[in-house]
Write a protein that holds these residues in place. Sequence first.
Motif, PDB file in Angstrom:
ATOM      1  N   VAL A 125       0.842  -1.201   0.000  1.00 33.62           N
ATOM      2  CA  VAL A 125       0.000   0.000   0.000  1.00 33.62           C
ATOM      3  C   VAL A 125       0.879   1.253   0.000  1.00 33.62           C
ATOM      4  N   ASP A 126       1.909   1.250   0.835  1.00 34.13           N
ATOM      5  CA  ASP A 126       2.800   2.420   0.921  1.00 34.13           C
ATOM      6  C   ASP A 126       3.514   2.676  -0.408  1.00 34.13           C
ATOM      7  N   ALA A 127       3.891   1.599  -1.104  1.00 25.74           N
ATOM      8  CA  ALA A 127       4.588   1.748  -2.386  1.00 25.74           C
ATOM      9  C   ALA A 127       3.689   2.413  -3.419  1.00 25.74           C
ATOM     10  N   VAL A 161      -8.947   5.169  -2.915  1.00 29.36           N
ATOM     11  CA  VAL A 161      -8.920   6.096  -4.061  1.00 29.36           C
ATOM     12  C   VAL A 161      -7.839   7.147  -3.843  1.00 29.36           C
ATOM     13  N   GLN A 162      -7.773   7.687  -2.640  1.00 33.20           N
ATOM     14  CA  GLN A 162      -6.770   8.701  -2.294  1.00 33.20           C
ATOM     15  C   GLN A 162      -5.365   8.120  -2.394  1.00 33.20           C
ATOM     16  N   ILE A 163      -5.179   6.924  -1.875  1.00 32.71           N
ATOM     17  CA  ILE A 163      -3.869   6.267  -1.915  1.00 32.71           C
ATOM     18  C   ILE A 163      -3.426   6.024  -3.353  1.00 32.71           C
ATOM     19  N   ALA A 164      -4.385   5.681  -4.216  1.00 30.70           N
ATOM     20  CA  ALA A 164      -4.081   5.377  -5.616  1.00 30.70           C
ATOM     21  C   ALA A 164      -3.795   6.617  -6.450  1.00 30.70           C
ATOM     22  N   GLY A 165      -4.086   7.804  -5.889  1.00 31.77           N
ATOM     23  CA  GLY A 165      -3.765   9.030  -6.599  1.00 31.77           C
ATOM     24  C   GLY A 165      -4.950   9.851  -7.039  1.00 31.77           C
ATOM     25  N   GLY A 166      -6.153   9.494  -6.582  1.00 32.38           N
ATOM     26  CA  GLY A 166      -7.346  10.245  -6.931  1.00 32.38           C
ATOM     27  C   GLY A 166      -7.935  10.943  -5.719  1.00 32.38           C
ATOM     28  N   ILE A 237     -13.049  -5.092  -3.857  1.00 34.57           N
ATOM     29  CA  ILE A 237     -12.986  -3.722  -3.351  1.00 34.57           C
ATOM     30  C   ILE A 237     -13.978  -3.457  -2.220  1.00 34.57           C
ATOM     31  N   LEU A 238     -15.089  -4.176  -2.190  1.00 35.61           N
ATOM     32  CA  LEU A 238     -16.113  -3.916  -1.177  1.00 35.61           C
ATOM     33  C   LEU A 238     -16.068  -4.889  -0.007  1.00 35.61           C
ATOM     34  N   GLN A 239     -15.042  -5.739   0.044  1.00 39.21           N
ATOM     35  CA  GLN A 239     -14.804  -6.579   1.212  1.00 39.21           C
ATOM     36  C   GLN A 239     -13.668  -5.937   2.011  1.00 39.21           C
ATOM     37  N   PRO A 240     -13.879  -5.618   3.285  1.00 37.34           N
ATOM     38  CA  PRO A 240     -12.842  -4.939   4.063  1.00 37.34           C
ATOM     39  C   PRO A 240     -11.771  -5.902   4.580  1.00 37.34           C
ATOM     40  N   GLY A 241     -11.068  -6.506   3.617  1.00 37.48           N
ATOM     41  CA  GLY A 241     -10.030  -7.463   3.968  1.00 37.48           C
ATOM     42  C   GLY A 241      -8.859  -7.348   3.013  1.00 37.48           C
ATOM     43  N   PRO A 242      -8.029  -8.386   2.930  1.00 36.39           N
ATOM     44  CA  PRO A 242      -6.820  -8.326   2.099  1.00 36.39           C
ATOM     45  C   PRO A 242      -7.076  -7.981   0.647  1.00 36.39           C
ATOM     46  N   ALA A 243      -8.191  -8.432   0.075  1.00 38.76           N
ATOM     47  CA  ALA A 243      -8.467  -8.174  -1.340  1.00 38.76           C
ATOM     48  C   ALA A 243      -8.467  -6.689  -1.654  1.00 38.76           C
ATOM     49  N   ALA A 244      -9.077  -5.890  -0.783  1.00 42.32           N
ATOM     50  CA  ALA A 244      -9.160  -4.450  -1.024  1.00 42.32           C
ATOM     51  C   ALA A 244      -7.779  -3.807  -1.038  1.00 42.32           C
ATOM     52  N   LEU A 245      -6.880  -4.312  -0.192  1.00 43.68           N
ATOM     53  CA  LEU A 245      -5.540  -3.734  -0.081  1.00 43.68           C
ATOM     54  C   LEU A 245      -4.607  -4.201  -1.188  1.00 43.68           C
ATOM     55  N   ALA A 251      -6.335  -2.268  -8.952  1.00 42.26           N
ATOM     56  CA  ALA A 251      -7.284  -1.873  -9.993  1.00 42.26           C
ATOM     57  C   ALA A 251      -7.488  -0.366 -10.003  1.00 42.26           C
ATOM     58  N   LEU A 252      -7.597   0.231  -8.832  1.00 44.35           N
ATOM     59  CA  LEU A 252      -7.716   1.685  -8.742  1.00 44.35           C
ATOM     60  C   LEU A 252      -6.474   2.365  -9.304  1.00 44.35           C
ATOM     61  N   LYS A 253      -5.304   1.837  -8.972  1.00 44.65           N
ATOM     62  CA  LYS A 253      -4.051   2.409  -9.442  1.00 44.65           C
ATOM     63  C   LYS A 253      -3.996   2.425 -10.964  1.00 44.65           C
TER      64      LYS A 253
END
Length: 264
Positions: A125-127, A161-166, A237-245, A251-253
């Motif tokens: 995520v940080d990368a 979205v914010q992390i991905a640049g939007g 994306i809508l499961q609050p677990g590893p998949a979203a991260l 996909a957002l990136k």
Amino acid sequence: MGPKRIVCLTEEPTETLYALGEQDRIVGISGFTVRPTIARKEKPKVSAFTSAKIGEILKLQPDFVIGFSDIQADIAAELIRNGIEVWISNHRSVEGIFEYIRRLGALVGAGDRANAYADELRRGVDAIQAEAAKLPHRPKVYFEEWDSPQISGIRWVSELVQIAGGDDIYPERAVMPLARDRILADPSDVIGRAPDIIIGSWCGKKFRPEQVVARDGWNAIPAVRDGELHEIKSPIILQPGPAALTDGLEALKVIVRRWASRQD
């Protein structure tokens, strides 16, 4: 140590336990589980999201049941009345996902592995966030969880979205934990906020960009004008677990990077 027979009422505990090598503890899963794919083949499906086969769950003799959110409160109450220990997590943020993974690992005696796994996910995520900080342009993004009524994105999605640049056009709505509080009373409000990108993730059904384009007045939105309508499948994306991260953020990136590359 810890519970030996676990029923997972949603996907994220299943994916997390498999990632930690603790899948043998799982005796039942949600019918909506798609990650990991092997789970659908080897674990009985005993619940949806708002309903569950209580009798089937009791036959599995679980010593621990894991669910998510107030929406599963009635399921949890029924299981508790039948003497089952239940944990309903209610995290709604990216940081909450990391903490969820650590807590779940600790509960099954795999705290060290869970911490290492969470640290690995955080590095990814940080990368992506570091890459996004270098973008010369940031798109305004409208994320839609549901189309009728129109529901904007939940908090962890807004943060990703914010992390991905939007920039999410509805950050003030994203902090509302309940979907009913994120319903757009006036869909034309999106027109005024002029998103550069529209992302649909209609939970449980296919996103139909042609339906979005046909909305009254939406042809004036930059995202519609420029053909920037995209789907991200809800399981990632809508499961609050590893998949979203992982896959969800990736996909957002990709969507944001492609948009940014066309701005110069």
